[in-house]
Design a protein around this motif. Structure first.
Motif, PDB file in Angstrom:
ATOM      1  N   ASN A   1       0.828  -1.214   0.000  1.00  0.00           N
ATOM      2  CA  ASN A   1       0.000   0.000   0.000  1.00  0.00           C
ATOM      3  C   ASN A   1       0.859   1.258   0.000  1.00  0.00           C
ATOM      4  OD1 ASN A   1      -2.797  -0.747  -0.149  1.00  0.00           O
ATOM      5  ND2 ASN A   1      -2.580  -1.666   1.859  1.00  0.00           N
ATOM      6  N   ASP A   2       1.964   1.230   0.738  1.00  0.00           N
ATOM      7  CA  ASP A   2       2.875   2.375   0.746  1.00  0.00           C
ATOM      8  C   ASP A   2       3.461   2.620  -0.645  1.00  0.00           C
ATOM      9  OD1 ASP A   2       2.399   2.667   3.465  1.00  0.00           O
ATOM     10  OD2 ASP A   2       4.318   1.782   4.080  1.00  0.00           O
TER      11      ASP A   2
ATOM     12  N   ALA B   1       0.818   4.026  -2.956  1.00  0.00           N
ATOM     13  CA  ALA B   1       0.523   5.425  -2.631  1.00  0.00           C
ATOM     14  C   ALA B   1       1.469   6.383  -3.350  1.00  0.00           C
ATOM     15  CB  ALA B   1       0.592   5.644  -1.123  1.00  0.00           C
TER      16      ALA B   1
ATOM     17  N   ALA C   1       1.050   8.168  -8.911  1.00  0.00           N
ATOM     18  CA  ALA C   1       0.087   9.258  -9.118  1.00  0.00           C
ATOM     19  C   ALA C   1      -0.700   9.043 -10.400  1.00  0.00           C
ATOM     20  CB  ALA C   1       0.821  10.595  -9.180  1.00  0.00           C
TER      21      ALA C   1
ATOM     22  N   VAL D   1      -2.540  13.019  -8.333  1.00  0.00           N
ATOM     23  CA  VAL D   1      -2.878  12.580  -6.984  1.00  0.00           C
ATOM     24  C   VAL D   1      -2.647  11.077  -6.900  1.00  0.00           C
ATOM     25  CG1 VAL D   1      -4.764  12.412  -5.296  1.00  0.00           C
ATOM     26  CG2 VAL D   1      -4.605  14.408  -6.788  1.00  0.00           C
ATOM     27  N   SER D   2      -2.238  10.607  -5.735  1.00  0.00           N
ATOM     28  CA  SER D   2      -2.001   9.189  -5.507  1.00  0.00           C
ATOM     29  C   SER D   2      -3.224   8.351  -5.856  1.00  0.00           C
ATOM     30  CB  SER D   2      -1.632   8.972  -4.036  1.00  0.00           C
ATOM     31  OG  SER D   2      -1.812   7.633  -3.662  1.00  0.00           O
TER      32      SER D   2
ATOM     33  N   VAL E   1      -4.009   5.712  -4.455  1.00  0.00           N
ATOM     34  CA  VAL E   1      -4.584   5.285  -3.177  1.00  0.00           C
ATOM     35  C   VAL E   1      -5.515   6.375  -2.654  1.00  0.00           C
ATOM     36  CG1 VAL E   1      -4.072   4.699  -0.773  1.00  0.00           C
ATOM     37  CG2 VAL E   1      -2.678   3.733  -2.615  1.00  0.00           C
ATOM     38  N   GLU E   2      -5.044   7.623  -2.666  1.00  0.00           N
ATOM     39  CA  GLU E   2      -5.878   8.743  -2.209  1.00  0.00           C
ATOM     40  C   GLU E   2      -7.144   8.877  -3.050  1.00  0.00           C
ATOM     41  OE1 GLU E   2      -3.996  12.592  -1.348  1.00  0.00           O
ATOM     42  OE2 GLU E   2      -2.079  11.515  -1.495  1.00  0.00           O
ATOM     43  N   MET E   3      -7.039   8.567  -4.338  1.00  0.00           N
ATOM     44  CA  MET E   3      -8.197   8.682  -5.226  1.00  0.00           C
ATOM     45  C   MET E   3      -9.195   7.545  -5.034  1.00  0.00           C
ATOM     46  SD  MET E   3      -6.546  10.034  -8.786  1.00  0.00           S
ATOM     47  CE  MET E   3      -8.137  10.071  -9.610  1.00  0.00           C
ATOM     48  N   GLY E   4      -8.795   6.509  -4.314  1.00  0.00           N
ATOM     49  CA  GLY E   4      -9.693   5.382  -4.075  1.00  0.00           C
ATOM     50  C   GLY E   4      -9.722   4.369  -5.201  1.00  0.00           C
TER      51      GLY E   4
END
Length: 100
Positions: free
Chosen positions: A11-12, A15, A18, A24-25, A27-30
């Motif tokens: 996961n790291d 992340a 982008a 944007v990552s 991961v952040e975007m879902g």
């Protein structure tokens, strides 16, 4: 290494990838819908869903996810499944080839 630790390391790494259009990552975007670890076979399975069914960058994102996951200690092979995309089957076949 424990399964939870391997999953966290994957996961790291994910992340750090982008979305090329948003910056944007993923991961952040879902976009990452799941990460499963098979310690016995030293493998990971990552499920990715793009923001839209015609996303032209998802193949590159999926390949980056595979390559990053395979850098984690304890993972020899990562498989990525793209869902909810109009070309999911073709992308999945391409990304998961052994001879890329």
């Amino acid at each position: 290494m424990a399964e939870a630790e391997i999953k966290q390391q994957i996961n790291d790494k994910l992340a750090r990838i982008a979305d090329p259009h948003m910056g944007v990552s993923i991961v952040e975007m879902g976009l990452i819908r799941g990460v499963e670890i098979d310690e016995e076979n030293a493998s990971a399975h990552i499920t990715i869903s793009p923001t839209n069914p015609g996303c032209m960058s998802i193949a590159n994102i999926a390949m980056a996810a595979r390559l990053e996951a395979e850098k984690v200690d304890g993972i020899n092979k990562a498989e990525v499944t793209v869902i909810d995309h109009m070309m999911a089957d073709t992308i999945n076949e391409m990304v998961n080839k052994d001879d890329f």
